[in-house]
Design an enzyme around this catalytic site. Structure first.
Site, mmCIF file in Angstrom:
data_model
loop_
_atom_site.group_PDB
_atom_site.id
_atom_site.type_symbol
_atom_site.label_atom_id
_atom_site.label_comp_id
_atom_site.label_asym_id
_atom_site.label_seq_id
_atom_site.Cartn_x
_atom_site.Cartn_y
_atom_site.Cartn_z
ATOM 1 N NE ARG A 91 -11.550 -29.803 -60.366
ATOM 2 C CZ ARG A 91 -12.530 -30.122 -59.543
ATOM 3 N NH1 ARG A 91 -13.273 -29.187 -59.006
ATOM 4 N NH2 ARG A 91 -12.787 -31.377 -59.255
ATOM 5 C CB CYS A 122 -18.472 -29.437 -63.290
ATOM 6 S SG CYS A 122 -17.162 -30.477 -62.652
ATOM 7 C CB CYS A 136 -20.774 -13.070 -56.771
ATOM 8 S SG CYS A 136 -22.037 -14.133 -56.055
ATOM 9 C CB CYS A 171 -20.151 -13.532 -60.819
ATOM 10 S SG CYS A 171 -20.901 -14.779 -61.886
ATOM 11 C CB CYS A 182 -27.027 -14.816 -61.346
ATOM 12 S SG CYS A 182 -27.053 -15.457 -59.668
ATOM 13 C CB CYS A 189 -19.639 -31.916 -60.413
ATOM 14 S SG CYS A 189 -19.450 -30.546 -59.248
ATOM 15 C CB CYS A 234 -16.871 -29.769 -55.225
ATOM 16 S SG CYS A 234 -15.779 -28.705 -56.197
#
Ligand code: SAM
Ligand code: DTB
Ligand code: SF4
Length: 343
Positions: free
Chosen positions: A274, A105, A65, A68, A61, A136, A196
């Protein structure tokens, strides 16, 4: 705010930061009492919704972040993979359904999906939905047109986290802004998909950041239908994973984590809260406190996206000890697609 302030389950989007701060300052027992009162007014306190994650496109990616494992900027040794084929994704969804999960998800390590990826994504949504599971996706930033395509495919939820307070955002991620996140949330909401959105605590942020994070979620024009509260899973080779390895005392205190969950419940009384990443390293007692504080959803299975999760047998044992039941059938879905098709 004190123990005499009336507890109401009114849905408000005008919370002030001072009110959120006052909740954090409450004695723990008073905070839990308020959270339980709000929770029990709207939900069966012994039911927990089950969702299962699958990484449909892992690694590589371009975003940075700091938490991550999948960022190209991190040195985690994770091998980048291509987008999975539709049949393999559907086989995983079937296995999750057979294990009792209600929502599937699917996550991709993208800044945003390319238009050429959309036909496969649409097929995945349609296929999972046809099995009777809620769907999701979390694919990064979406345009209004991509949001519309996903809504048309019948996508029930889109996950897009604000992650932390607006003022802490640039300390964690530099390749996009907090406002970029809000823009995608608006596009998703406008397309009629359930939202979400939550974030991560335990990244070395201050309590003021946790206040700002929950305040930002609770003052969105509509509360997200699902609010994932993740505890940072420290991954070696990521800036935040390395930071925690060097300064273990920066790890979030479990009581402060439970407070964060309780306040999410109080601020957003109708949302599913969650208890997301981080359960693997949490004690059963801390998880039990989170359920008492109003968390009513978890990720099942032995894997999150790239890191280990508690696993079905551990969860079954915990549920049995606590007398918790999996929520079945899945909670009513407000997305337009649900009104027209049997779920
Ligand atoms: N690339 C997409 C995006 O960022 O929106 C989707 C996938 S991304 C992995 C989904 C969310 O997982 C992030 O927003 C973050 O809140 C959470 N996450 C990622 N790595 C994590 C970690 N190490 N610990 C806790 N939560 C994490
Ligand atoms: C969310 O808030 N947590 C999930 C889901 N949304 C996509 C992801 C957790 C990822 C944990 C780190 C990993 O497994 O890579
Ligand atoms: Fe990419 Fe999402 Fe990981 Fe950020 S959290 S690096 S956007 S996969």
């Amino acid at each position: 705010m004190n123990v005499h302030t009336p507890v109401t389950r009114e849905v408000r989007t005008d919370w002030t930061r001072d009110e959120v701060a006052a909740l954090f300052d409450l004695p723990f027992a008073d905070l839990m009492y308020r959270a339980q009162t709000v929770h029990r007014a709207g939900f069966d306190a012994n039911e927990v919704q089950l969702s299962t994650l699958l990484s449909i496109k892992t690694g590589g990616c371009p975003e940075d972040c700091g938490y991550c494992s999948q960022s190209v900027h991190a040195e985690t040794g994770l091998k980048a993979e291509k987008l999975m084929d539709v049949d393999s994704v559907l086989a995983e969804a079937r296995a999750a359904k057979d294990a009792g999960s209600g929502r599937f998800c699917m996550g991709a390590a993208w800044r945003s999906p390319k238009d050429r990826d959309m036909p496969k994504i649409v097929e995945m949504v349609k296929g999972v939905r046809a099995m009777g599971m809620e769907t999701c996706m979390t694919l990064g930033m979406l345009t209004p047109e991509q949001s519309r395509q996903l809504a048309e495919a019948g996508l029930d939820y889109y996950n897009h986290n604000i992650d932390t307070s607006p003022e802490n955002y640039a300390n964690v991620i530099s390749t996009r802004t907090f406002e970029d996140r809000l823009e995608t949330l608006e596009n998703v909401r406008a397309a009629g998909i359930n939202v979400c959105s939550g974030g991560i605590v335990g990244m070395g942020e201050t309590r003021s950041d946790r206040i700002g994070f929950l305040h930002a979620l609770a003052t969105l024009p509509h509360h997200p239908e699902s609010v994932p509260i993740n505890a940072l899973v420290p991954v070696k080779g990521t800036p935040l994973g390395n930071m925690l390895a060097e300064t273990p005392l920066a790890k979030i205190d479990e009581i402060e984590f439970v407070r964060t969950v309780a306040i999410a419940r109080i601020l957003m009384p109708e949302s599913m809260v969650r208890l997301s990443a981080g359960r693997e390293s949490m004690s059963d007692s801390a998880q039990a406190l989170c359920f008492m504080a109003g968390a009513n959803s978890i990720f099942t299975g032995d894997r999150l996206l790239t890191t280990p999760n508690a696993g079905d047998s551990k969860d079954a044992a915990l549920f049995a000890r606590l007398g918790v039941r999996p929520m079945t059938p899945a909670p009513a879905c407000a997305a337009p697609a649900c009104a027209t098709e049997a779920v």
